[in-house]
Design a protein around this motif. Structure first.
Motif, mmCIF file in Angstrom:
data_model
loop_
_atom_site.group_PDB
_atom_site.id
_atom_site.type_symbol
_atom_site.label_atom_id
_atom_site.label_comp_id
_atom_site.label_asym_id
_atom_site.label_seq_id
_atom_site.Cartn_x
_atom_site.Cartn_y
_atom_site.Cartn_z
ATOM 1 N N GLY A 163 0.793 -1.094 0.192
ATOM 2 C CA GLY A 163 -0.051 0.090 0.021
ATOM 3 C C GLY A 163 0.931 1.340 -0.023
ATOM 4 N N GLY A 164 0.033 2.269 0.313
ATOM 5 C CA GLY A 164 0.457 3.765 0.081
ATOM 6 C C GLY A 164 1.057 4.282 1.702
ATOM 7 N N LEU A 165 1.033 5.485 1.695
ATOM 8 C CA LEU A 165 1.220 6.267 2.773
ATOM 9 C C LEU A 165 -0.026 6.821 3.584
ATOM 10 C CD1 LEU A 165 3.996 8.560 1.761
ATOM 11 C CD2 LEU A 165 4.220 6.340 3.085
ATOM 12 N N SER A 166 -1.414 6.443 2.838
ATOM 13 C CA SER A 166 -2.622 7.047 3.416
ATOM 14 C C SER A 166 -3.117 6.232 4.683
ATOM 15 C CB SER A 166 -3.728 7.089 2.370
ATOM 16 O OG SER A 166 -3.658 6.064 1.919
ATOM 17 N N MET A 167 -3.734 6.848 5.837
ATOM 18 C CA MET A 167 -4.195 6.198 6.851
ATOM 19 C C MET A 167 -3.230 5.577 7.583
ATOM 20 S SD MET A 167 -7.788 5.229 5.921
ATOM 21 C CE MET A 167 -8.907 6.280 4.918
ATOM 22 N N ALA A 192 -0.880 12.882 -0.664
ATOM 23 C CA ALA A 192 -2.079 12.662 -0.382
ATOM 24 C C ALA A 192 -3.195 12.994 -1.420
ATOM 25 C CB ALA A 192 -2.349 13.409 1.091
ATOM 26 N N ALA A 193 -4.111 11.893 -1.422
ATOM 27 C CA ALA A 193 -5.078 12.111 -2.631
ATOM 28 C C ALA A 193 -6.404 11.461 -2.057
ATOM 29 C CB ALA A 193 -4.802 11.410 -3.918
ATOM 30 N N LEU A 194 -7.720 12.064 -2.595
ATOM 31 C CA LEU A 194 -9.064 11.740 -2.221
ATOM 32 C C LEU A 194 -8.955 12.135 -0.747
ATOM 33 C CD1 LEU A 194 -9.767 8.349 -3.751
ATOM 34 C CD2 LEU A 194 -10.179 10.507 -4.609
ATOM 35 N N GLU A 341 -7.538 8.994 1.263
ATOM 36 C CA GLU A 341 -8.104 7.624 1.006
ATOM 37 C C GLU A 341 -7.004 6.662 0.415
ATOM 38 O OE1 GLU A 341 -11.957 6.737 -0.002
ATOM 39 O OE2 GLU A 341 -12.852 8.125 1.419
ATOM 40 N N VAL A 342 -6.263 7.488 -0.454
ATOM 41 C CA VAL A 342 -5.254 7.058 -1.414
ATOM 42 C C VAL A 342 -3.742 7.961 -1.372
ATOM 43 C CG1 VAL A 342 -6.558 5.824 -2.721
ATOM 44 C CG2 VAL A 342 -5.988 7.899 -3.409
ATOM 45 N N THR A 343 -2.857 7.231 -2.085
ATOM 46 C CA THR A 343 -1.489 7.829 -2.181
ATOM 47 C C THR A 343 -1.239 8.184 -3.551
ATOM 48 O OG1 THR A 343 -0.779 6.674 -0.264
ATOM 49 C CG2 THR A 343 1.015 7.865 -1.657
ATOM 50 N N VAL A 372 1.864 1.317 -6.223
ATOM 51 C CA VAL A 372 2.325 1.730 -7.594
ATOM 52 C C VAL A 372 1.775 3.101 -7.895
ATOM 53 C CG1 VAL A 372 1.963 0.879 -9.980
ATOM 54 C CG2 VAL A 372 2.172 -1.069 -8.357
ATOM 55 N N ASP A 373 2.294 3.695 -8.830
ATOM 56 C CA ASP A 373 1.762 5.053 -9.205
ATOM 57 C C ASP A 373 0.432 4.788 -10.102
ATOM 58 O OD1 ASP A 373 1.578 7.441 -10.157
ATOM 59 O OD2 ASP A 373 2.735 7.301 -11.931
ATOM 60 N N VAL A 374 -0.530 4.484 -9.434
ATOM 61 C CA VAL A 374 -1.918 4.321 -9.924
ATOM 62 C C VAL A 374 -2.932 4.760 -8.857
ATOM 63 C CG1 VAL A 374 -3.787 2.808 -10.839
ATOM 64 C CG2 VAL A 374 -1.153 2.375 -11.630
ATOM 65 N N SER A 375 -3.699 5.811 -9.146
ATOM 66 C CA SER A 375 -4.695 6.079 -8.318
ATOM 67 C C SER A 375 -6.048 6.335 -8.816
ATOM 68 C CB SER A 375 -4.149 7.497 -7.525
ATOM 69 O OG SER A 375 -2.947 7.332 -7.036
ATOM 70 N N GLY A 376 -7.013 5.857 -8.422
ATOM 71 C CA GLY A 376 -8.283 6.015 -8.908
ATOM 72 C C GLY A 376 -9.294 6.943 -8.375
#
Length: 397
Positions: A163-167, A192-194, A341-343, A372-376
């Motif tokens: 996973g990423g750095l979110s939460m 940070a995104a979403l 919610e996502v990175t 991975v560098d993919v964020s929905g």
């Protein structure tokens, strides 16, 4: 110390890791999943208000941010939203569409975690929690040797699904990026995104009294990306689905443009209502379209005139139309990884095979899911990327 050998080791017992493990297990591979958490799928359990927005009917490549927009196409095509829905239905999990194609469990997110763990059991996968990874080495045969708090494990294939750095409260760490660094794999800058916006101090003072007020808007970033959903005023700034969506496209220092009246043509509306009730105050008239507290606050701030409808000049109407259809505000920042919610960013997709998620220059090493560098977009798209990328790797490891 004795070594335990596996065909595949997956680090990370979240959505992507479990999907990869069960897919590989069904192929007859001997699979071990390692995680430092105390329980499986913590992010799954809290998602969607505890009901897990597990995918979206409208999933396609256009709903993802990635430095290579074509990268996601192969995995999404090979394991689509309909493939995951079929799995959910096989397990008798009841679900519903909320809005915009978002699918949620009728009952609880626990059903998705139970489904994945059941599939892992059927596929013969071993899951070991509360395990810290101290070191990863590559042996002379090209195998991966993991020194862990539970002993030494060796495998032909190693999958990073951390996973990423979110939460961070749920155990998020930069572990996956550190593994990439160890192997000389490029990691794109993360953010940070979403995530909700915070406001500049002066704007926060103006609008924090509106905390709790939500309204439908169309919100546009300077890049031109736009979303039509709800916006929520908070004590610290702005939130709600529209804001979370646009946060992925916003960069520090930029403004956002908000159409506060997306369902109305202001000029047409004001001309019609002036003919019907010329002596009605503009404030009371506008409160038919917008939350009353918002109208009152904008009037107090001098942004809206204290006039009756028949006192509005053509210039007033033009100015108000522009203000209400193109309300501009410059966020101070976001609330960061704490609530994201996502990175955004992560493992550079140019380093990976889009078909298998394997590192091109490091045979047997795979990266899947949020690392991975993919964020929905918001609405089940990130879970679908987890399922699709996990399946893609699981088919080959």
């Amino acid at each position: 110390m004795s070594q335990t050998h596996y065909d595949v080791i997956v680090i990370g017992a979240g959505a992507a890791g479990l999907m990869c493990a069960l897919t590989a297990g069904y192929r007859g591979r001997k699979v071990l999943v390692l995680d430092n958490a105390k329980q499986l799928g913590r992010k799954i359990l809290i998602s969607g208000g505890g009901r897990c927005n597990f995918t979206n009917y409208h999933t396609d490549a256009g709903a993802y941010l990635c430095s290579n927009p074509h990268f996601v196409k192969s995995a999404l095509a090979r394991f689509s939203q309909f493939d995951f829905i079929a799995m959910v239905e096989r397990h008798g999990i009841h679900f519903h569409e909320k809005t915009l194609g978002q699918l949620f469990c009728d009952d609880s997110a626990k059903e998705i975690v139970t489904m994945l763990t059941t599939e892992c059991e059927w596929a013969g996968v071993t899951i070991q929690l509360r395990t810290d990874i101290n070191k990863i080495d590559v042996g002379q045969q090209g195998d991966y040797q993991l020194d862990t708090s539970a002993g030494t494990f060796v495998s032909q294939s190693l999958v990073i699904a951390t996973g990423g750095l979110s939460m961070p409260k749920l155990g998020a760490t930069p572990f996956g990026y550190k593994v990439a660094e160890q192997f000389g794999i490029k990691v794109l800058p993360t953010s940070a995104a979403l995530v909700p916006f915070t406001l500049q101090p002066e704007d926060k003072d103006k609008f924090e009294v509106l905390s709790g007020i939500a309204l439908p808007v169309v919100i546009t970033a300077e890049s031109g990306q736009r979303f039509k959903e709800a916006m929520l005023f908070t004590h610290r700034g702005l939130s709600g689905p529209a804001v979370l969506q646009i946060s992925s496209y916003w960069k520090p220092g930029q403004r956002i443009c908000v159409n506060l009246l997306p369902e109305h043509d202001f000029v047409q509306w004001v001309n019609t209502i002036t003919q019907e009730s010329p002596k009605l105050s503009f404030k009371n008239a506008l409160s038919r379209l917008l939350p009353k507290r918002l109208v009152e606050r904008l009037t107090e701030l001098g942004e809206l005139p204290e006039k009756t409808l028949n006192q509005l000049s053509k210039a007033d109407i033009q100015h108000l139309s522009q203000y209400l259809h193109q309300w501009q505000i410059a966020p101070n920042g976001t609330e960061g990884y704490r609530t994201a919610e996502v990175t955004l960013g992560g493992i550079d997709t140019n380093e990976l095979s889009s078909k298998t998620m394997e590192v091109k220059r490091q045979p047997g090493l795979y990266f899947i899911g949020e690392v991975v560098d993919v964020s929905g977009w918001l609405g089940g798209y990130n879970f679908q990327w987890a399922w699709s990328s996990g399946y893609a790797a699981g088919e080959i490891v």
